[in-house]
Design a protein around this motif. Structure first.
Motif, PDB file in Angstrom:
ATOM      1  N   GLY A  88       0.779  -1.226   0.000  1.00 39.55           N
ATOM      2  CA  GLY A  88       0.000   0.000   0.000  1.00 39.55           C
ATOM      3  C   GLY A  88       0.814   1.281   0.000  1.00 39.55           C
ATOM      4  N   MET A  89       2.136   1.182  -0.084  1.00 43.41           N
ATOM      5  CA  MET A  89       2.968   2.382  -0.113  1.00 43.41           C
ATOM      6  C   MET A  89       2.840   3.031  -1.492  1.00 43.41           C
ATOM      7  N   ASN A  90       2.517   4.317  -1.505  1.00 42.24           N
ATOM      8  CA  ASN A  90       2.301   5.025  -2.763  1.00 42.24           C
ATOM      9  C   ASN A  90       3.529   5.858  -3.108  1.00 42.24           C
ATOM     10  N   ILE A  91       4.175   5.539  -4.224  1.00 45.22           N
ATOM     11  CA  ILE A  91       5.237   6.372  -4.785  1.00 45.22           C
ATOM     12  C   ILE A  91       4.726   6.810  -6.155  1.00 45.22           C
ATOM     13  N   SER A  92       4.458   8.103  -6.285  1.00 43.50           N
ATOM     14  CA  SER A  92       3.868   8.627  -7.517  1.00 43.50           C
ATOM     15  C   SER A  92       4.785   8.378  -8.706  1.00 43.50           C
ATOM     16  N   PRO A  93       4.206   8.209  -9.907  1.00 38.52           N
ATOM     17  CA  PRO A  93       5.034   8.025 -11.103  1.00 38.52           C
ATOM     18  C   PRO A  93       5.942   9.231 -11.334  1.00 38.52           C
ATOM     19  N   TYR A  94       7.151   8.958 -11.800  1.00 41.96           N
ATOM     20  CA  TYR A  94       8.133  10.004 -12.073  1.00 41.96           C
ATOM     21  C   TYR A  94       7.689  10.801 -13.295  1.00 41.96           C
ATOM     22  N   PHE A  95       7.764  12.118 -13.198  1.00 42.15           N
ATOM     23  CA  PHE A  95       7.249  12.997 -14.255  1.00 42.15           C
ATOM     24  C   PHE A  95       7.939  12.741 -15.595  1.00 42.15           C
ATOM     25  N   TYR A  96       9.246  12.517 -15.582  1.00 42.89           N
ATOM     26  CA  TYR A  96      10.008  12.315 -16.818  1.00 42.89           C
ATOM     27  C   TYR A  96      10.211  10.834 -17.143  1.00 42.89           C
ATOM     28  N   GLY A  97       9.425   9.954 -16.568  1.00 40.31           N
ATOM     29  CA  GLY A  97       9.646   8.517 -16.679  1.00 40.31           C
ATOM     30  C   GLY A  97       9.230   7.876 -17.978  1.00 40.31           C
ATOM     31  N   SER A  98       8.347   8.458 -18.746  1.00 39.07           N
ATOM     32  CA  SER A  98       7.804   7.928 -19.998  1.00 39.07           C
ATOM     33  C   SER A  98       7.334   6.480 -19.829  1.00 39.07           C
ATOM     34  N   TYR A  99       7.690   5.588 -20.741  1.00 32.98           N
ATOM     35  CA  TYR A  99       7.212   4.203 -20.693  1.00 32.98           C
ATOM     36  C   TYR A  99       7.931   3.391 -19.613  1.00 32.98           C
ATOM     37  N   ASN A 100       9.017   3.895 -19.043  1.00 33.92           N
ATOM     38  CA  ASN A 100       9.756   3.181 -18.002  1.00 33.92           C
ATOM     39  C   ASN A 100       9.163   3.364 -16.609  1.00 33.92           C
TER      40      ASN A 100
END
Length: 160
Positions: A68-80
């Motif tokens: 349940g730990m939430n780490i938001s998607p990285y802004f510059y992450g694209s498909y990775n």
């Protein structure tokens, strides 16, 4: 915990706390664990984009996992980019895992994440606590003590 570890924790630019955990639980014992993260997860964590709300730990097959730990998607992450609420493995010694496993067999004890920080070498660490749930009157007592401390601080400021 020794003074060197406390100093590293205080110097860390990232301090993501689970504030509700200290309100809902009494902490019996605490441990510091490493977290297995992917590249975009650590970048997002260093940006402070994580939350410990509604997280807990489980032990399966001799491994500790945080759920349940939430780490938001990285802004510059694209498909990775990573999945934001996936289960993450925690790194503890066998002795610590065995101790936790024996302890949670007792009724009323659980493992709760309390703090995420970056150590001196740039690695993400998670403080977990073996915790016992508070009753309703314990929570009221905690709120009263917090309110009293706040009033005393105000009085000291006005006194100066």
């Amino acid at each position: 915990m020794n003074k060197e570890q406390e100093l590293i924790r205080k110097k860390s630019p990232i301090h993501i706390k689970n504030k509700k955990a200290s309100f809902d639980y009494f902490f019996v014992d605490t441990f510091t664990a490493g977290i297995v993260l992917t590249g975009t997860e650590i970048k997002s964590l260093r940006a402070g984009k994580a939350s410990l709300v509604d997280t807990y730990c489980i032990i399966t097959h001799g491994e500790v996992w945080v759920k349940g730990m939430n780490i938001s998607p990285y802004f510059y992450g694209s498909y990775n980019n990573h999945e934001s609420r996936r289960d993450r493995k925690l790194l503890l010694t066998k002795r610590e895992i065995r101790k936790l496993q024996e302890s949670i067999k007792q009724v009323g004890l659980t493992i709760v994440p309390t703090l995420v920080f970056i150590d001196g070498k740039g690695r993400a660490k998670l403080d977990i606590a073996l915790a016992r749930g508070k009753k309703e009157y314990d929570k009221r007592q905690t709120l009263k003590a917090k309110e009293d401390r706040r009033e005393m601080d105000r009085a000291m400021k006005n006194f100066k």
